[in-house]
Design a protein around this motif. Structure first.
Motif, short mmCIF file in Angstrom:
data_model
loop_
_atom_site.label_atom_id
_atom_site.label_comp_id
_atom_site.label_asym_id
_atom_site.label_seq_id
_atom_site.Cartn_x
_atom_site.Cartn_y
_atom_site.Cartn_z
N ASN A 49 0.68 -1.26 0.19
CA ASN A 49 0.21 0.15 -0.03
C ASN A 49 0.82 1.36 0.02
N SER A 361 -6.97 0.51 -10.88
CA SER A 361 -5.81 1.10 -9.91
C SER A 361 -4.28 2.27 -11.35
N ASP A 362 -4.55 3.71 -11.35
CA ASP A 362 -3.72 4.93 -11.85
C ASP A 362 -3.46 5.28 -11.33
N PHE A 363 -1.72 5.03 -11.41
CA PHE A 363 -0.34 5.77 -11.07
C PHE A 363 -0.36 6.95 -10.98
N HIS A 406 -2.93 3.70 -3.33
CA HIS A 406 -2.54 2.08 -4.24
C HIS A 406 -2.13 0.81 -3.63
N SER A 413 -4.21 -5.26 -8.66
CA SER A 413 -3.92 -3.75 -8.34
C SER A 413 -5.33 -2.90 -8.16
N THR A 415 -6.77 1.57 -6.96
CA THR A 415 -6.68 2.83 -6.66
C THR A 415 -7.46 2.61 -5.71
#
Length: 444
Positions: A49, A361-363, A406, A413, A415
């Motif tokens: 995390n 998930s979007d980094f 995240h 994965s 978010t």
């Protein structure tokens, strides 16, 4: 470290699939000790995390380990180690690359004689350094420059300042800061910042560095993304890229809390030491223009109570008393009239609506960005109709990301976002003050 890169990822058949699939990501975790040892520990990470928050000056994280290498003993982990983290999505090639200090190990237990389970907690090193030093200095100038000086002189973090999101507030001040921790001093300075139609400034770290900006500056930017709460499309994963897989309404409305916290109306009483005079300033929550709200309409109406006052006219709901020296021309005043009630009110308004959502998930997501949500009205006749009736007050509204996580668990994965809003998409119906029914009820 780049040569030690490993990944926990499924094969992507296309760049877009790498973006859409929760199983498509790259994670690298490398530990570095004070003695110079390096070890890729990605394969031992069960859950990972990484956190950002507007209420935290630094990024933090934790990872649950299943460790047969006995990293704790073999690397003599004692809280002075570094970890290097790389997070990426195939097809984007815009990774998060950050170095953190380990500060704690918790929940350590042995599953077998040869394997251990435990959680490693880590943070940006500036948080540890801030706990080891004091700011003892006089400053003059603008608050943004003062904060940059503290970052540079006490935390040696000037290279991590995100200049593109470090704005200059109004006013030139003279402050003498005595025995405050660096981040405590920055928080104290931030609370006193104000600009032209700008209040409630935030200092925080995201994946791009340290930021100092206001609520009003954040909401000027166009929404980063639009998310829809709907069932996942099992036939085409691309349709799920902007869908919400989990939504929880943490807070909808709480009038009593809003009244007590100064969300709707408040009064500031001041006593000037030089002129020995009392003054007061009143602030009403319906005085904000649309340019200072996330959406088009305030989140309550103007119904009058039995005393004949609307919720915005009841300025004794929340009061503050401050001693000032504003009338002395030789002293640069702290001017609480310019920021104190405004900060309190906007902070309370932001707590009006709060959602927690889980998205793919979007980094590239960052705290302080705005997103739009489309929410169903909850029509019991057809609850699975994603294109059905929408909540006309909350759907299509903009929300501010105030914290994010995240998360990686095994091969998946996602978010998680905490979203707040100070307003509604559509105005509430006008108060029917002359309604006979309401008059009869109020008279009871």
């Amino acid at each position: 470290m780049a040569d030690q890169t490993s990944s926990v990822t499924a094969d992507a058949t296309s760049a877009s699939q790498g973006v859409n699939q929760p199983s498509d990501f790259t994670l690298l975790v490398t530990i570095a000790t004070g003695s110079g040892k390096l070890q890729d520990i990605t394969s031992q990470v069960m859950h990972f995390n990484l956190y950002e928050s507007l209420s935290s000056p630094v990024m933090t994280g934790d990872m649950e380990m299943s460790d047969a290498l006995d990293v704790v003993t073999n690397f003599s982990i004692n809280g002075n180690e570094w970890i290097y983290v790389l997070l990426d999505k195939p097809g984007l090639n815009k990774p998060i690359r950050k170095a953190f200090r380990i500060y704690k190990i918790s929940n350590r237990k042995f599953s077998t004689t040869s394997a251990a389970l435990y959680t490693i907690h880590f943070c940006s090193e500036e948080l540890i350094i801030s706990s080891q030093s004091y700011v003892k200095r006089a400053y003059a100038g603008t608050i943004d420059v003062m904060i940059k000086n503290i970052l540079n002189d006490y935390l040696k973090a000037s290279k991590k300042i995100n200049d593109a999101n470090f704005i200059k507030p109004n006013g030139n001040y003279s402050f003498s800061i005595s025995r405050m921790r660096p981040f405590q001093a920055i928080e104290w300075l931030s609370s006193r910042a104000f600009g032209a139609n700008q209040n409630l400034y935030f200092f925080y770290e995201d994946a791009d560095g340290f930021n100092f900006t206001s609520f009003e500056q954040m909401i000027k930017n166009a929404p980063y993304a639009t998310y829809v709460y709907q069932p996942n499309d099992t036939a085409d994963a691309a349709n799920n890229y902007k869908s919400i897989s989990y939504l929880n309404v943490d807070r909808d409305f709480d009038v009593l809390m809003g009244v007590k916290s100064g969300q709707f109306a408040s009064t500031l009483h001041t006593f000037d030491l030089v002129s020995r005079s009392f003054n007061e300033k009143k602030l009403q929550g319906d005085s904000y223009g649309k340019d200072r709200l996330l959406n088009n309409a305030i989140s309550t109406d103007s119904t009058k109570n039995r005393l004949g006052n609307t919720i915005f006219e009841s300025t004794d709901s929340h009061t503050k008393f401050v001693i000032t020296s504003d009338s002395d021309p030789t002293i640069n005043p702290v001017t609480p009239q310019n920021w104190l009630l405004q900060n309190i009110q906007k902070s309370a308004q932001m707590k009006g609506l709060r959602y927690t959502v889980n998205v793919p998930s979007d980094f590239e997501l960052r705290v302080g960005r705005v997103v739009t949500l489309h929410l169903p009205a909850g029509n019991p006749q057809n609850p699975n109709d994603a294109a059905g009736e929408q909540d006309k007050y909350r759907s299509g509204s903009n929300y501010l990301i105030t914290s994010l996580r995240h998360g990686i668990s095994g091969q998946v994965s996602s978010t998680t976002l905490e979203l707040l809003s100070d307003s509604l998409n559509t105005s509430l119906p006008a108060a029917a003050e002359n309604s006979p029914i309401l008059q009869q009820i109020k008279a009871l």
